[in-house]
Design a protein around this motif. Structure first.
Motif, PDB file in Angstrom:
ATOM      1  N   GLY A 317      79.488  78.169  50.651  1.00 18.03           N
ATOM      2  CA  GLY A 317      79.880  79.534  50.331  1.00 18.03           C
ATOM      3  C   GLY A 317      79.190  80.101  49.108  1.00 18.03           C
ATOM      4  N   VAL A 318      77.997  79.604  48.786  1.00 17.14           N
ATOM      5  CA  VAL A 318      77.278  80.063  47.607  1.00 17.14           C
ATOM      6  C   VAL A 318      76.085  80.923  48.020  1.00 17.14           C
ATOM      7  CG1 VAL A 318      77.951  78.027  46.279  1.00 17.14           C
ATOM      8  CG2 VAL A 318      75.808  78.000  47.578  1.00 17.14           C
ATOM      9  N   ASP A 319      75.576  81.694  47.077  1.00 15.38           N
ATOM     10  CA  ASP A 319      74.369  82.484  47.304  1.00 15.38           C
ATOM     11  C   ASP A 319      73.167  81.755  46.715  1.00 15.38           C
ATOM     12  OD1 ASP A 319      75.634  84.606  48.571  1.00 15.38           O
ATOM     13  OD2 ASP A 319      76.098  85.612  46.680  1.00 15.38           O
ATOM     14  N   ILE A 320      72.135  81.571  47.536  1.00 13.16           N
ATOM     15  CA  ILE A 320      70.894  80.940  47.087  1.00 13.16           C
ATOM     16  C   ILE A 320      69.789  81.985  47.174  1.00 13.16           C
ATOM     17  CG2 ILE A 320      69.228  79.096  47.482  1.00 13.16           C
ATOM     18  CD1 ILE A 320      71.444  77.440  48.715  1.00 13.16           C
ATOM     19  N   VAL A 321      69.204  82.301  46.037  1.00 10.63           N
ATOM     20  CA  VAL A 321      68.185  83.345  45.952  1.00 10.63           C
ATOM     21  C   VAL A 321      66.817  82.693  45.810  1.00 10.63           C
ATOM     22  CG1 VAL A 321      67.409  85.371  44.670  1.00 10.63           C
ATOM     23  CG2 VAL A 321      69.856  84.886  44.861  1.00 10.63           C
ATOM     24  N   PHE A 322      65.888  83.063  46.699  1.00 13.47           N
ATOM     25  CA  PHE A 322      64.533  82.518  46.651  1.00 13.47           C
ATOM     26  C   PHE A 322      63.577  83.517  47.256  1.00 13.47           C
ATOM     27  CE2 PHE A 322      66.199  81.531  50.745  1.00 13.47           C
ATOM     28  CZ  PHE A 322      65.127  81.478  51.624  1.00 13.47           C
ATOM     29  N   ASP A 323      62.295  83.331  47.004  1.00 15.91           N
ATOM     30  CA  ASP A 323      61.254  84.202  47.536  1.00 15.91           C
ATOM     31  C   ASP A 323      60.877  83.705  48.925  1.00 15.91           C
ATOM     32  OD1 ASP A 323      58.871  85.567  48.160  1.00 15.91           O
ATOM     33  OD2 ASP A 323      58.378  85.810  46.028  1.00 15.91           O
ATOM     34  N   GLU A 324      61.370  84.391  49.959  1.00 16.82           N
ATOM     35  CA  GLU A 324      61.131  83.933  51.335  1.00 16.82           C
ATOM     36  C   GLU A 324      59.656  83.969  51.690  1.00 16.82           C
ATOM     37  OE1 GLU A 324      63.714  85.250  54.456  1.00 16.82           O
ATOM     38  OE2 GLU A 324      65.227  85.939  53.020  1.00 16.82           O
ATOM     39  N   ALA A 325      58.933  84.986  51.244  1.00 17.05           N
ATOM     40  CA  ALA A 325      57.507  85.081  51.573  1.00 17.05           C
ATOM     41  C   ALA A 325      56.718  83.960  50.894  1.00 17.05           C
ATOM     42  CB  ALA A 325      56.963  86.444  51.144  1.00 17.05           C
ATOM     43  N   LEU A 326      57.036  83.698  49.623  1.00 17.96           N
ATOM     44  CA  LEU A 326      56.312  82.675  48.880  1.00 17.96           C
ATOM     45  C   LEU A 326      56.574  81.282  49.444  1.00 17.96           C
ATOM     46  CD1 LEU A 326      54.490  82.156  46.399  1.00 17.96           C
ATOM     47  CD2 LEU A 326      56.573  81.885  45.039  1.00 17.96           C
ATOM     48  N   MET A 327      57.793  81.040  49.942  1.00 21.12           N
ATOM     49  CA  MET A 327      58.162  79.719  50.444  1.00 21.12           C
ATOM     50  C   MET A 327      58.148  79.655  51.972  1.00 21.12           C
ATOM     51  SD  MET A 327      61.233  78.604  47.802  1.00 21.12           S
ATOM     52  CE  MET A 327      61.031  76.856  48.204  1.00 21.12           C
ATOM     53  N   ALA A 328      57.441  80.573  52.612  1.00 28.02           N
ATOM     54  CA  ALA A 328      57.418  80.635  54.072  1.00 28.02           C
ATOM     55  C   ALA A 328      56.858  79.365  54.703  1.00 28.02           C
ATOM     56  CB  ALA A 328      56.603  81.851  54.525  1.00 28.02           C
ATOM     57  N   ASN A 329      55.945  78.686  54.015  1.00 28.16           N
ATOM     58  CA  ASN A 329      55.318  77.480  54.571  1.00 28.16           C
ATOM     59  C   ASN A 329      56.042  76.197  54.156  1.00 28.16           C
ATOM     60  OD1 ASN A 329      53.273  78.980  55.838  1.00 28.16           O
ATOM     61  ND2 ASN A 329      52.039  78.989  53.964  1.00 28.16           N
ATOM     62  N   CYS A 330      57.122  76.316  53.423  1.00 30.18           N
ATOM     63  CA  CYS A 330      57.844  75.133  52.959  1.00 30.18           C
ATOM     64  C   CYS A 330      58.790  74.629  54.043  1.00 30.18           C
ATOM     65  CB  CYS A 330      58.645  75.453  51.697  1.00 30.18           C
ATOM     66  SG  CYS A 330      57.639  75.916  50.266  1.00 30.18           S
ATOM     67  N   THR A 331      58.756  73.318  54.288  1.00 24.52           N
ATOM     68  CA  THR A 331      59.666  72.686  55.244  1.00 24.52           C
ATOM     69  C   THR A 331      60.282  71.451  54.598  1.00 24.52           C
ATOM     70  OG1 THR A 331      57.907  71.342  56.223  1.00 24.52           O
ATOM     71  CG2 THR A 331      58.329  73.513  57.221  1.00 24.52           C
ATOM     72  N   LEU A 332      61.330  70.936  55.236  1.00 23.93           N
ATOM     73  CA  LEU A 332      62.011  69.763  54.688  1.00 23.93           C
ATOM     74  C   LEU A 332      62.346  68.786  55.791  1.00 23.93           C
ATOM     75  CD1 LEU A 332      63.346  68.515  52.088  1.00 23.93           C
ATOM     76  CD2 LEU A 332      65.491  69.478  52.936  1.00 23.93           C
ATOM     77  N   THR A 333      62.067  67.515  55.537  1.00 24.69           N
ATOM     78  CA  THR A 333      62.491  66.431  56.413  1.00 24.69           C
ATOM     79  C   THR A 333      63.336  65.474  55.578  1.00 24.69           C
ATOM     80  OG1 THR A 333      60.502  66.580  57.787  1.00 24.69           O
ATOM     81  CG2 THR A 333      61.742  64.514  57.862  1.00 24.69           C
ATOM     82  N   ALA A 334      64.628  65.467  55.841  1.00 25.66           N
ATOM     83  CA  ALA A 334      65.532  64.654  55.030  1.00 25.66           C
ATOM     84  C   ALA A 334      66.905  64.620  55.675  1.00 25.66           C
ATOM     85  CB  ALA A 334      65.643  65.211  53.612  1.00 25.66           C
ATOM     86  N   ARG A 335      67.717  63.643  55.259  1.00 28.05           N
ATOM     87  CA  ARG A 335      69.122  63.568  55.651  1.00 28.05           C
ATOM     88  C   ARG A 335      69.951  63.587  54.375  1.00 28.05           C
ATOM     89  NH1 ARG A 335      72.072  61.664  60.207  1.00 28.05           N
ATOM     90  NH2 ARG A 335      74.234  61.228  59.637  1.00 28.05           N
ATOM     91  N   LEU A 336      70.773  64.611  54.226  1.00 26.90           N
ATOM     92  CA  LEU A 336      71.568  64.815  53.021  1.00 26.90           C
ATOM     93  C   LEU A 336      73.032  64.934  53.423  1.00 26.90           C
ATOM     94  CD1 LEU A 336      69.295  67.578  51.429  1.00 26.90           C
ATOM     95  CD2 LEU A 336      69.180  65.115  51.002  1.00 26.90           C
ATOM     96  N   ASP A 337      73.770  63.849  53.297  1.00 22.92           N
ATOM     97  CA  ASP A 337      75.157  63.855  53.759  1.00 22.92           C
ATOM     98  C   ASP A 337      76.165  63.799  52.619  1.00 22.92           C
ATOM     99  OD1 ASP A 337      74.512  64.060  56.419  1.00 22.92           O
ATOM    100  OD2 ASP A 337      74.412  61.896  56.718  1.00 22.92           O
ATOM    101  N   ASP A 338      76.208  62.679  51.918  1.00 26.14           N
ATOM    102  CA  ASP A 338      77.273  62.431  50.950  1.00 26.14           C
ATOM    103  C   ASP A 338      76.977  62.983  49.552  1.00 26.14           C
ATOM    104  OD1 ASP A 338      78.640  61.091  52.936  1.00 26.14           O
ATOM    105  OD2 ASP A 338      77.731  59.165  52.417  1.00 26.14           O
ATOM    106  N   GLU A 339      75.762  63.425  49.325  1.00 23.82           N
ATOM    107  CA  GLU A 339      75.416  63.904  47.995  1.00 23.82           C
ATOM    108  C   GLU A 339      76.156  65.199  47.662  1.00 23.82           C
ATOM    109  OE1 GLU A 339      73.260  63.337  50.362  1.00 23.82           O
ATOM    110  OE2 GLU A 339      71.917  61.708  49.754  1.00 23.82           O
ATOM    111  N   SER A 340      76.324  65.442  46.373  1.00 26.41           N
ATOM    112  CA  SER A 340      76.903  66.709  45.935  1.00 26.41           C
ATOM    113  C   SER A 340      75.906  67.834  46.186  1.00 26.41           C
ATOM    114  CB  SER A 340      77.233  66.650  44.439  1.00 26.41           C
ATOM    115  OG  SER A 340      76.029  66.564  43.681  1.00 26.41           O
TER     116      SER A 340
END
Length: 371
Positions: A317-340
């Motif tokens: 329920g939080v707002d995350i502000v980022f530059d969508e155009a600048l990060m358009a080529n960024c991708t993520l491969t990961a599993r994030l379950d129990d972390e805060s």
């Protein structure tokens, strides 16, 4: 978010969030610092030393009084005036300050410094007009008062079906039946509210300098009269928070809309009594609000970063502000379950050569983009 692992002893003493945990801890603060010490055992000794030093200072400050300081100063002045005046020397004379005089002067200087620190930095502002007793005098309906002087939380159910969990050393006053316009209660201490939704009849919590207005949600209010700050923390839904002294407070109370500072889940408003200002922030350990903790896993495989951030926004329920155009080529491969949430952000930023900070209750991502 600050990287506390590089903090030294003095850094912890000066850190506002650390001092809040020592002097006026919220439940989420205890969780955060206990977990942080577990994750960073090398810093545990420094944490404990800094915490003990702050508690020692606060304990000593509470023993001081203006009369005590004035008495010490008067004694020094009297002794100085009683000393015989020497004749004008024909040559410069160097006089050694006695050890007794030196230590007395140093003691008074220390006491004056500690008194100034207490009055300007640690001592809560006394506010008679916003006190619990004064607020009760302004109530327009007969009230019922519940006090929790025990060690266990006490549950209170109101006539509209709303429930309130009252914590230790807290008092709550409310009418047996609410009027047709609003639902108003008065709090001193700490409580968790779960408010029955009724858009046509706003629910108002008067707690010292702050008024919390909701239509239906759950949230914490911490408003001990001797504490340095007053805070409102949202668990679910949306609330409005404004100061009693706000020039628009009268309009905010009677309006059917939510105004003032709007808080979303995992956000917190803190009234800084010394500075007399309202500050919005994220809580120390944001909790998931999507009610799908067991069914939704954060598993990403070459997932566009915009989708990753969107998943976090829905979950917390939080707002995350980022530059969508600048990060358009960024991708993520990961599993994030129990972390805060903050640990998830650290992993995401590490994988995209980015960084983040929390500003006014929002998460701001800074990045140079991805190739």
């Amino acid at each position: 978010m600050k990287d506390y692992q590089f903090f030294e002893f003095d850094d912890f003493l000066e850190d506002v969030a650390f001092r809040r945990w020592v002097f006026n801890p919220l439940p989420q603060d205890d969780i955060f610092w206990e977990q942080w010490q577990t994750d960073h055992p090398a810093q545990k000794a420094t944490i404990q030393q800094a915490r003990q030093q702050l508690l020692t200072i606060k304990g000593n400050l509470l023993l001081l009084s203006d009369e005590h300081i004035d008495q010490k100063v008067a004694q020094l002045v009297q002794r100085a005036q009683a000393m015989p005046a020497s004749e004008e020397p024909t040559a410069p004379i160097v006089r050694r300050i006695s050890a007794t005089w030196y230590y007395m002067a140093a003691s008074v200087a220390l006491l004056l410094g500690l008194l100034w620190l207490y009055q300007t930095q640690l001592k809560p502002e006394s506010s008679t007009t916003n006190s619990y007793a004064h607020l009760l005098e302004s109530a327009t309906q007969p009230l019922v008062e519940v006090e929790n002087s025990g060690s266990q939380p006490k549950k209170v159910t109101l006539s509209d079906g709303s429930t309130i969990v009252l914590y230790k050393n807290s008092r709550l006053s409310y009418p047996k039946q609410f009027n047709t316009q609003t639902r108003e209660v008065y709090l001193t201490g700490e409580a968790f509210f779960q408010i029955h939704k009724n858009p046509g009849k706003p629910f108002l919590v008067y707690a010292n300098e702050l008024v919390t207005k909701v239509l239906g949600t759950s949230f914490f209010v911490k408003a001990y009269e001797k504490d340095q700050n007053v805070s409102v923390t949202v668990r679910t839904g949306k609330v409005s928070v404004f100061a009693q002294a706000d020039k628009d407070a009268g309009i905010q109370k009677t309006s059917r809309e939510l105004g003032g500072m709007i808080l979303m889940p995992n956000q917190q408003a803190t009234w800084m009594r010394v500075d007399k200002r309202l500050v919005r922030s994220l809580i120390a350990q944001p909790l998931r609000v999507d009610n799908q903790i067991l069914t939704t896993a954060f598993v990403f495989k070459q997932t566009p970063i915009a989708d990753v951030f969107a998943a976090l926004e829905r979950a917390y329920g939080v707002d995350i502000v980022f530059d969508e155009a600048l990060m358009a080529n960024c991708t993520l491969t990961a599993r994030l379950d129990d972390e805060s949430l903050y640990k998830k952000l650290e992993w995401i930023c590490a994988g995209t050569e980015s960084s983040y900070e929390v500003v006014d209750g929002q998460i701001i991502i800074t990045s140079q983009g991805c190739q």
